[in-house]
Design a protein around this motif. Structure first.
Motif, PDB file in Angstrom:
ATOM      1  N   LEU A   5       0.868  -1.433  -0.085  1.00 49.95           N
ATOM      2  CA  LEU A   5       0.260  -0.406   0.107  1.00 49.95           C
ATOM      3  C   LEU A   5       0.822   1.483  -0.014  1.00 49.95           C
ATOM      4  O   LEU A   5       0.772   2.324  -0.778  1.00 49.95           O
ATOM      5  N   ILE A   6       1.500   1.014   1.238  1.00 58.38           N
ATOM      6  CA  ILE A   6       2.504   2.402   1.333  1.00 58.38           C
ATOM      7  C   ILE A   6       3.743   2.620  -0.390  1.00 58.38           C
ATOM      8  O   ILE A   6       3.186   4.010  -1.433  1.00 58.38           O
ATOM      9  N   ARG A   7       3.732   1.348  -0.998  1.00 62.58           N
ATOM     10  CA  ARG A   7       4.509   1.919  -2.659  1.00 62.58           C
ATOM     11  C   ARG A   7       3.607   2.563  -3.889  1.00 62.58           C
ATOM     12  O   ARG A   7       3.968   2.586  -3.887  1.00 62.58           O
ATOM     13  N   PHE A   8       2.448   1.019  -3.360  1.00 62.79           N
ATOM     14  CA  PHE A   8       1.271   1.884  -3.855  1.00 62.79           C
ATOM     15  C   PHE A   8       1.169   3.671  -3.830  1.00 62.79           C
ATOM     16  O   PHE A   8       1.091   4.258  -5.455  1.00 62.79           O
ATOM     17  N   VAL A   9       0.482   3.760  -3.434  1.00 65.14           N
ATOM     18  CA  VAL A   9       0.641   5.662  -2.526  1.00 65.14           C
ATOM     19  C   VAL A   9       1.704   5.925  -3.247  1.00 65.14           C
ATOM     20  O   VAL A   9       1.408   7.293  -3.726  1.00 65.14           O
ATOM     21  N   LEU A  10       2.743   6.055  -2.276  1.00 63.79           N
ATOM     22  CA  LEU A  10       4.198   7.167  -3.047  1.00 63.79           C
ATOM     23  C   LEU A  10       4.327   6.779  -4.344  1.00 63.79           C
ATOM     24  O   LEU A  10       4.698   8.113  -5.265  1.00 63.79           O
ATOM     25  N   GLY A  11       4.080   5.781  -4.836  1.00 57.36           N
ATOM     26  CA  GLY A  11       4.695   5.239  -6.111  1.00 57.36           C
ATOM     27  C   GLY A  11       3.484   6.487  -7.313  1.00 57.36           C
ATOM     28  O   GLY A  11       4.106   6.675  -8.189  1.00 57.36           O
ATOM     29  N   PHE A  30      10.103  14.840 -23.177  1.00 61.99           N
ATOM     30  CA  PHE A  30      10.636  14.598 -22.055  1.00 61.99           C
ATOM     31  C   PHE A  30      10.077  13.380 -21.375  1.00 61.99           C
ATOM     32  O   PHE A  30       9.259  13.208 -20.221  1.00 61.99           O
ATOM     33  N   ALA A  31       8.663  13.648 -21.996  1.00 62.94           N
ATOM     34  CA  ALA A  31       7.376  12.993 -21.043  1.00 62.94           C
ATOM     35  C   ALA A  31       7.227  11.475 -20.629  1.00 62.94           C
ATOM     36  O   ALA A  31       7.318  10.877 -19.981  1.00 62.94           O
ATOM     37  N   GLY A  32       8.247  10.812 -21.445  1.00 62.73           N
ATOM     38  CA  GLY A  32       8.444   9.075 -21.294  1.00 62.73           C
ATOM     39  C   GLY A  32       9.161   9.035 -20.582  1.00 62.73           C
ATOM     40  O   GLY A  32       9.552   8.060 -20.122  1.00 62.73           O
ATOM     41  N   LEU A  33      10.479  10.031 -21.218  1.00 64.69           N
ATOM     42  CA  LEU A  33      11.418   9.936 -20.055  1.00 64.69           C
ATOM     43  C   LEU A  33      11.103   9.788 -18.430  1.00 64.69           C
ATOM     44  O   LEU A  33      11.965   9.400 -16.900  1.00 64.69           O
ATOM     45  N   PHE A  34       9.934  10.895 -17.864  1.00 64.23           N
ATOM     46  CA  PHE A  34      10.313  11.069 -16.537  1.00 64.23           C
ATOM     47  C   PHE A  34       8.579  10.157 -16.920  1.00 64.23           C
ATOM     48  O   PHE A  34       8.161  10.790 -15.629  1.00 64.23           O
ATOM     49  N   GLY A  35       8.796   9.140 -17.374  1.00 70.35           N
ATOM     50  CA  GLY A  35       7.134   8.280 -16.689  1.00 70.35           C
ATOM     51  C   GLY A  35       7.049   7.642 -15.573  1.00 70.35           C
ATOM     52  O   GLY A  35       7.723   7.604 -14.234  1.00 70.35           O
ATOM     53  N   ALA A  36       6.341   6.142 -15.611  1.00 70.62           N
ATOM     54  CA  ALA A  36       6.596   5.346 -14.320  1.00 70.62           C
ATOM     55  C   ALA A  36       7.622   4.832 -13.598  1.00 70.62           C
ATOM     56  O   ALA A  36       8.657   5.166 -12.615  1.00 70.62           O
ATOM     57  N   ALA A  37       8.867   4.482 -14.724  1.00 71.43           N
ATOM     58  CA  ALA A  37       9.823   3.680 -14.488  1.00 71.43           C
ATOM     59  C   ALA A  37      10.936   4.313 -13.587  1.00 71.43           C
ATOM     60  O   ALA A  37      11.350   4.062 -12.236  1.00 71.43           O
ATOM     61  N   PRO A  38      11.163   5.863 -13.348  1.00 75.38           N
ATOM     62  CA  PRO A  38      11.900   5.976 -12.147  1.00 75.38           C
ATOM     63  C   PRO A  38      11.177   6.730 -10.911  1.00 75.38           C
ATOM     64  O   PRO A  38      12.351   6.383 -10.232  1.00 75.38           O
ATOM     65  N   SER A  39       9.537   6.778 -10.664  1.00 77.91           N
ATOM     66  CA  SER A  39       9.466   7.271 -10.104  1.00 77.91           C
ATOM     67  C   SER A  39       9.349   6.561  -8.845  1.00 77.91           C
ATOM     68  O   SER A  39       9.304   6.347  -7.690  1.00 77.91           O
ATOM     69  N   VAL A  40       8.966   4.851  -9.683  1.00 77.09           N
ATOM     70  CA  VAL A  40       8.808   3.746  -9.238  1.00 77.09           C
ATOM     71  C   VAL A  40      10.059   3.276  -8.115  1.00 77.09           C
ATOM     72  O   VAL A  40      10.223   2.618  -7.453  1.00 77.09           O
ATOM     73  N   ALA A  41      10.995   3.748  -8.966  1.00 79.49           N
ATOM     74  CA  ALA A  41      12.143   3.391  -8.218  1.00 79.49           C
ATOM     75  C   ALA A  41      12.750   3.515  -7.310  1.00 79.49           C
ATOM     76  O   ALA A  41      13.375   3.154  -6.674  1.00 79.49           O
ATOM     77  N   LEU A  42      12.406   5.698  -7.447  1.00 75.30           N
ATOM     78  CA  LEU A  42      13.313   6.123  -6.507  1.00 75.30           C
ATOM     79  C   LEU A  42      12.106   5.680  -5.111  1.00 75.30           C
ATOM     80  O   LEU A  42      12.682   5.329  -3.892  1.00 75.30           O
ATOM     81  N   SER A  44      11.094   2.819  -4.270  1.00 72.90           N
ATOM     82  CA  SER A  44      11.569   1.142  -4.308  1.00 72.90           C
ATOM     83  C   SER A  44      12.932   1.019  -3.468  1.00 72.90           C
ATOM     84  O   SER A  44      13.175   1.008  -2.390  1.00 72.90           O
ATOM     85  N   LEU A  45      13.394   1.928  -4.154  1.00 76.10           N
ATOM     86  CA  LEU A  45      14.945   2.496  -3.249  1.00 76.10           C
ATOM     87  C   LEU A  45      15.251   3.153  -1.871  1.00 76.10           C
ATOM     88  O   LEU A  45      15.612   2.742  -0.888  1.00 76.10           O
ATOM     89  N   SER A  46      13.771   3.684  -2.207  1.00 77.61           N
ATOM     90  CA  SER A  46      13.610   4.436  -0.391  1.00 77.61           C
ATOM     91  C   SER A  46      12.791   3.697   0.830  1.00 77.61           C
ATOM     92  O   SER A  46      13.394   3.630   2.319  1.00 77.61           O
ATOM     93  N   LEU A  47      11.906   2.831   0.225  1.00 75.43           N
ATOM     94  CA  LEU A  47      11.364   1.931   1.078  1.00 75.43           C
ATOM     95  C   LEU A  47      12.532   0.961   1.396  1.00 75.43           C
ATOM     96  O   LEU A  47      12.734   0.427   2.875  1.00 75.43           O
ATOM     97  N   ALA A  48      13.702   0.676   0.641  1.00 80.08           N
ATOM     98  CA  ALA A  48      14.404  -0.269   1.174  1.00 80.08           C
ATOM     99  C   ALA A  48      15.682   0.146   1.820  1.00 80.08           C
ATOM    100  O   ALA A  48      15.858   0.121   2.938  1.00 80.08           O
ATOM    101  N   ILE A  49      15.921   1.373   1.881  1.00 83.45           N
ATOM    102  CA  ILE A  49      16.868   1.911   2.520  1.00 83.45           C
ATOM    103  C   ILE A  49      16.689   2.471   4.379  1.00 83.45           C
ATOM    104  O   ILE A  49      17.310   1.912   4.804  1.00 83.45           O
ATOM    105  N   VAL A  50      14.587   2.703   4.240  1.00 83.76           N
ATOM    106  CA  VAL A  50      14.212   2.168   5.236  1.00 83.76           C
ATOM    107  C   VAL A  50      14.086   1.769   6.262  1.00 83.76           C
ATOM    108  O   VAL A  50      13.812   1.130   7.373  1.00 83.76           O
ATOM    109  N   ASP A  56      20.743  -3.351   1.456  1.00 86.30           N
ATOM    110  CA  ASP A  56      19.575  -3.714   0.245  1.00 86.30           C
ATOM    111  C   ASP A  56      19.923  -2.310  -0.440  1.00 86.30           C
ATOM    112  O   ASP A  56      19.196  -3.192  -1.772  1.00 86.30           O
ATOM    113  N   LEU A  57      20.146  -1.419  -0.108  1.00 89.32           N
ATOM    114  CA  LEU A  57      19.935  -0.188  -1.036  1.00 89.32           C
ATOM    115  C   LEU A  57      20.798  -0.708  -2.483  1.00 89.32           C
ATOM    116  O   LEU A  57      20.301  -0.221  -3.549  1.00 89.32           O
TER     117      LEU A  57
END
Length: 112
Positions: A5-11, A30-42, A44-50, A56-57
């Motif tokens: 749920l956190i991944r869904f909301v934050l993503g 640039f719209a494709g460049l700033f699409g879903a993948a970079p934001s979901v990666a950020l 995921s990385l934020s949740l991994a470090i927390v 793990d990060l």
């Protein structure tokens, strides 16, 4: 369940921010460049470090870089098959998939 749920909301929030950024920037490509993948990666990385710390990060970050490299090779091969060989998108994609798998698994083996 809570992590999903956190991944869904934050993503979703980060995707929306990236979409707004892409809408403001010029050119619109640039719209494709700033699409879903970079934001979901950020997210995921934020949740991994927390949740798991820096070890793990780093594993997740290296895996994402390897995946991006495999996608780059896949994209170049697909474009080459379309431009040079005159294939349509579906056959070119299907022919490039084994290349992507080979590169992805090879990089994965090198990383581990």
């Amino acid at each position: 369940m809570a992590e999903s749920l956190i991944r869904f909301v934050l993503g979703g929030a980060v995707v929306s921010i990236f979409a707004l950024t892409a809408d403001i920037l010029r050119p619109k490509s640039f719209a494709g460049l700033f699409g879903a993948a970079p934001s979901v990666a950020l997210v995921s990385l934020s949740l991994a470090i927390v949740k798991h710390g820096q070890a793990d990060l780093s594993v997740e970050a290296v895996s994402m870089i390897a995946g991006a490299a495999a996608l780059l090779v896949f994209s170049v091969v697909t474009c080459h098959l379309i431009k040079r060989w005159g294939l349509s998108a579906l056959p070119a994609t299907l022919l490039a998939c084994p290349v992507w798998l080979l590169v992805a698994f090879s990089l994965h083996a090198m990383v581990e």
